[in-house]
Design a protein around this motif. Structure first.
Motif, PDB file in Angstrom:
ATOM      1  N   LEU A   1       8.351   4.129   0.547  1.00 28.16           N
ATOM      2  CA  LEU A   1       8.240   5.560   0.756  1.00 28.16           C
ATOM      3  C   LEU A   1       9.437   6.075   1.543  1.00 28.16           C
ATOM      4  CD1 LEU A   1       4.464   5.950   1.718  1.00 28.16           C
ATOM      5  CD2 LEU A   1       5.535   6.442  -0.483  1.00 28.16           C
ATOM      6  N   ASP A   2       9.801   7.291   1.251  1.00 28.89           N
ATOM      7  CA  ASP A   2      10.810   7.964   2.043  1.00 28.89           C
ATOM      8  C   ASP A   2      10.294   8.093   3.479  1.00 28.89           C
ATOM      9  OD1 ASP A   2      13.303   9.814   2.135  1.00 28.89           O
ATOM     10  OD2 ASP A   2      11.676  10.975   3.060  1.00 28.89           O
ATOM     11  N   PRO A   3      11.135   7.851   4.505  1.00 28.33           N
ATOM     12  CA  PRO A   3      10.667   7.905   5.893  1.00 28.33           C
ATOM     13  C   PRO A   3       9.949   9.207   6.240  1.00 28.33           C
ATOM     14  CG  PRO A   3      12.860   6.967   5.791  1.00 28.33           C
ATOM     15  CD  PRO A   3      12.543   7.431   4.404  1.00 28.33           C
ATOM     16  N   ILE A   4      10.474  10.320   5.773  1.00 32.78           N
ATOM     17  CA  ILE A   4       9.838  11.598   6.070  1.00 32.78           C
ATOM     18  C   ILE A   4       8.490  11.698   5.365  1.00 32.78           C
ATOM     19  CG2 ILE A   4      10.039  14.098   5.827  1.00 32.78           C
ATOM     20  CD1 ILE A   4      13.041  13.815   6.075  1.00 32.78           C
ATOM     21  N   GLU A   5       8.460  11.259   4.114  1.00 28.64           N
ATOM     22  CA  GLU A   5       7.212  11.292   3.361  1.00 28.64           C
ATOM     23  C   GLU A   5       6.167  10.376   3.985  1.00 28.64           C
ATOM     24  OE1 GLU A   5       5.575  10.372  -1.181  1.00 28.64           O
ATOM     25  OE2 GLU A   5       7.727  10.258  -0.695  1.00 28.64           O
TER      26      GLU A   5
ATOM     27  N   ARG B   1       0.643  11.402   9.320  1.00 29.13           N
ATOM     28  CA  ARG B   1       0.136  12.564  10.036  1.00 29.13           C
ATOM     29  C   ARG B   1      -1.098  13.132   9.344  1.00 29.13           C
ATOM     30  NH1 ARG B   1       4.440  15.196   9.959  1.00 29.13           N
ATOM     31  NH2 ARG B   1       5.269  14.496  11.952  1.00 29.13           N
ATOM     32  N   TRP B   2      -1.059  13.175   8.010  1.00 27.20           N
ATOM     33  CA  TRP B   2      -2.193  13.705   7.266  1.00 27.20           C
ATOM     34  C   TRP B   2      -3.423  12.815   7.428  1.00 27.20           C
ATOM     35  CZ3 TRP B   2      -5.157  17.129   5.528  1.00 27.20           C
ATOM     36  CH2 TRP B   2      -6.115  16.860   4.553  1.00 27.20           C
ATOM     37  N   VAL B   3      -3.240  11.497   7.416  1.00 27.55           N
ATOM     38  CA  VAL B   3      -4.364  10.575   7.607  1.00 27.55           C
ATOM     39  C   VAL B   3      -5.009  10.808   8.970  1.00 27.55           C
ATOM     40  CG1 VAL B   3      -5.010   8.150   7.887  1.00 27.55           C
ATOM     41  CG2 VAL B   3      -3.496   8.828   6.028  1.00 27.55           C
ATOM     42  N   LEU B   4      -4.176  11.015   9.995  1.00 26.24           N
ATOM     43  CA  LEU B   4      -4.709  11.249  11.335  1.00 26.24           C
ATOM     44  C   LEU B   4      -5.439  12.578  11.407  1.00 26.24           C
ATOM     45  CD1 LEU B   4      -4.988  10.450  14.286  1.00 26.24           C
ATOM     46  CD2 LEU B   4      -2.738  11.444  14.711  1.00 26.24           C
TER      47      LEU B   4
END
Length: 295
Positions: A33-37, A43-46
């Motif tokens: 995965l791209d680092p930003i992605e 973040r979304w999982v959290l």
């Protein structure tokens, strides 16, 4: 509370692991995965986990409060059996529903125990506790909207179902009761939801002679985890039969906080935080000591 093993909690926190049918799939093994992605996905999982914890706590606290409020409106005497069944059934359903989203703690004491035993990070733990308190307050507010009329004279529904120690119980009685009840609950949660033992069903015989030995039956971590919601629900149910006439039988600071805030009833409120956190922490370390992975 969750039906996942402890390593899955850490992976959930990192945002890179999913579990499906007992197998663990890591996205990093499928495609880089791209680092930003990747950061956005973590973040979304959290965020999803925190929001799931808020909703889970909201539903749990509302079910408990609504059960009590309903019996008060009917003029029925307090019935610990009905309260225990309602609590146990709600816990089983919610743990199965939210275990793969947030872990289904819905209890700040459980979250505290996972933090002090390093199963959850402090940052995530604080976010969970905040979500649990918000969910509890929302449940108490919805309780006012769904149950009309006054309770206990001119008091509202939240005040009527708020938990407080018995008038004839001193602080020592109530404190020790809450500590013991929370210890039992958290120990069971850690034993069935976090502990991982050797795969397969095995029999271990300890002792030199057949007439003087100790047989220990062990099951796999996956087998234990599959029944974790049921074990935890049963535990919450029978705990409702204990201590209610002394401390009020909370063993969950979130259950106490929402009704205390909305109903403005703060009787010895501090006790439920200190006693429950202390009992939870002791249970977490005790189970860690007795767990099969301890060396």
């Amino acid at each position: 509370m969750s039906s996942k093993r402890s390593d899955d909690y850490q992976d959930l926190e990192e945002g890179i692991t999913m579990e499906d049918g007992g197998s663990v799939i890591k996205e990093e093994d499928e495609k880089p995965l791209d680092p930003i992605e990747e950061q956005n996905k973590k973040r979304w999982v959290l965020i999803r986990a925190v929001l799931g914890e808020l909703l889970c706590t909201f539903l749990f606290v509302y079910v408990l409060c609504a059960t009590s409020a309903n019996f008060i409106r009917l003029g029925s005497p307090p019935n610990p059996v009905v309260g225990g069944l309602s609590t146990g059934f709600a816990a089983v359903a919610l743990i199965y529903s939210f275990a793969d989203v947030s872990g289904a703690h819905f209890n700040p004491a459980v979250t505290f125990a996972t933090c002090v035993t390093r199963k959850t990070s402090i940052t995530k733990g604080l976010m969970y506790v905040g979500a649990q308190l918000v969910g509890s307050v929302l449940a108490s507010l919805i309780l006012l909207a769904t149950f009309p009329g006054n309770f206990s004279g001119d008091k509202n529904a939240a005040y009527a179902v708020a938990i407080a120690p018995s008038e004839d119980a001193n602080i020592g009685n109530a404190f020790l009761t809450e500590l013991i009840l929370t210890f039992i609950l958290v120990y069971v949660i850690f034993a069935v939801a976090f502990d991982t033992v050797d795969n397969g069903v095995k029999t271990k015989v300890v002792g030199k002679s057949s007439s003087n030995n100790l047989t220990i039956y062990t099951t796999s971590g996956q087998t234990k985890a599959g029944f974790a919601p049921i074990a935890i629900g049963f535990t919450l149910g029978f705990l409702c039969f204990l201590g209610g006439s002394v401390s009020g039988g909370a063993f969950n600071p979130a259950r106490v906080f929402g009704t205390a805030l909305v109903g403005n009833k703060w009787t010895r409120h501090w006790m439920y935080w200190i006693a429950d956190f202390l009992g939870a922490g002791l249970a977490g370390f005790a189970q860690k000591f007795f767990s099969s992975s301890h060396k």
